[in-house]
Design a protein around this motif. Structure first.
Motif, PDB file in Angstrom:
ATOM      1  N   ARG A  42     -50.394 -93.888  26.584  1.00  0.00           N
ATOM      2  CA  ARG A  42     -51.133 -92.954  27.474  1.00  0.00           C
ATOM      3  C   ARG A  42     -51.478 -91.614  26.834  1.00  0.00           C
ATOM      4  O   ARG A  42     -52.456 -90.809  26.918  1.00  0.00           O
ATOM      5  N   ALA A  43     -50.596 -91.146  26.126  1.00  0.00           N
ATOM      6  CA  ALA A  43     -50.758 -89.677  25.412  1.00  0.00           C
ATOM      7  C   ALA A  43     -52.029 -89.852  24.121  1.00  0.00           C
ATOM      8  O   ALA A  43     -52.818 -89.120  24.324  1.00  0.00           O
ATOM      9  N   VAL A  44     -52.027 -91.042  23.742  1.00  0.00           N
ATOM     10  CA  VAL A  44     -53.041 -91.252  22.682  1.00  0.00           C
ATOM     11  C   VAL A  44     -54.619 -91.273  23.465  1.00  0.00           C
ATOM     12  O   VAL A  44     -55.591 -90.691  23.157  1.00  0.00           O
ATOM     13  N   LEU A  45     -54.427 -91.928  24.688  1.00  0.00           N
ATOM     14  CA  LEU A  45     -55.577 -92.106  25.631  1.00  0.00           C
ATOM     15  C   LEU A  45     -56.176 -90.674  25.876  1.00  0.00           C
ATOM     16  O   LEU A  45     -57.298 -90.421  25.982  1.00  0.00           O
ATOM     17  N   ALA A  46     -55.261 -89.885  26.344  1.00  0.00           N
ATOM     18  CA  ALA A  46     -55.418 -88.545  26.919  1.00  0.00           C
ATOM     19  C   ALA A  46     -56.170 -87.633  25.739  1.00  0.00           C
ATOM     20  O   ALA A  46     -57.097 -86.947  25.999  1.00  0.00           O
ATOM     21  N   ALA A  47     -55.347 -87.647  24.791  1.00  0.00           N
ATOM     22  CA  ALA A  47     -55.895 -86.795  23.487  1.00  0.00           C
ATOM     23  C   ALA A  47     -57.363 -87.396  23.042  1.00  0.00           C
ATOM     24  O   ALA A  47     -58.186 -86.468  22.767  1.00  0.00           O
TER      25      ALA A  47
END
Length: 201
Positions: A42-47
């Motif tokens: 999710r952190a990669v998705l958000a970034a």
């Protein structure tokens, strides 16, 4: 949820408005479909999603973008965007309008359509999504056909360049979402220009 702009306000130069949000894509156009694996979680998705909807990825790839959305703000349906293609006296200003946006738990992105004066006629979407297993992908979907004498003259060169740019943009989304920034990143500004956005202000 995908949101569409209202009808009848803008001078779009193609009839299939909003078609990047549906399948199949309309017939009679050159199609560009390209996916890039960005990372996982999710952190990669958000970034990655933030890099796309704020045009950071476009600007970091060298594209000149003039948009109502200021630095750090996501685009919204109905906003005009001018993309500068080329350099110096050969630069062409290509006007577009944001057709739809997506801000969902597993899907972030937007699409814009070409307006009168754009050298092409069609629509392009830029979407980051996450699979059930957590894999994050960046996808470019576009349908277009020549909208001016010089793009008609260029023939098959234009779809080739569009695919090349989709691949380039995918690399920049990956870089902005995954690769760590150096410790001296903020001290390497020139004036007030941020290296990853191209914004001056």
């Amino acid at each position: 949820m995908t949101r569409l702009t209202g009808q009848g306000r803008s001078t779009f130069n193609y009839p299939d408005r909003g078609a990047t949000a549906r399948r199949p894509l309309p017939a009679g156009y050159n199609l560009t479909l390209h996916r890039t694996r960005i990372g996982h979680g999710r952190a990669v998705l958000a970034a990655a999603g933030d890099a796309v909807v704020t045009f950071r990825a476009h600007r970091s790839s060298g594209m000149l973008v003039e948009a109502a959305a200021g630095p750090g703000r996501a685009v919204r349906p109905g906003e005009r965007v001018v993309v500068g293609i080329g350099f110096g006296p050969l630069r062409i200003d290509a006007p577009c309008e944001v057709i739809w946006t997506a801000n969902e738990p597993r899907r972030i992105g937007f699409a814009y359509g070409t307006l009168t004066g754009h050298p092409e006629s069609g629509e392009e979407s830029f979407v980051v999504d996450m699979d059930e297993d957590g894999a994050v992908w960046f996808e470019v979907t576009a349908f277009s056909r020549p909208g001016s004498w010089y793009t008609r003259l260029a023939g098959p060169v234009i779809p080739f360049l569009q695919l090349r740019y989709a691949r380039l943009l995918g690399r920049h989304v990956h870089k902005l979402a995954v690769e760590p920034r150096p410790a001296r990143y903020w001290r390497r500004w020139t004036g007030s220009r941020r290296p990853d956005t191209g914004w001056v202000g």
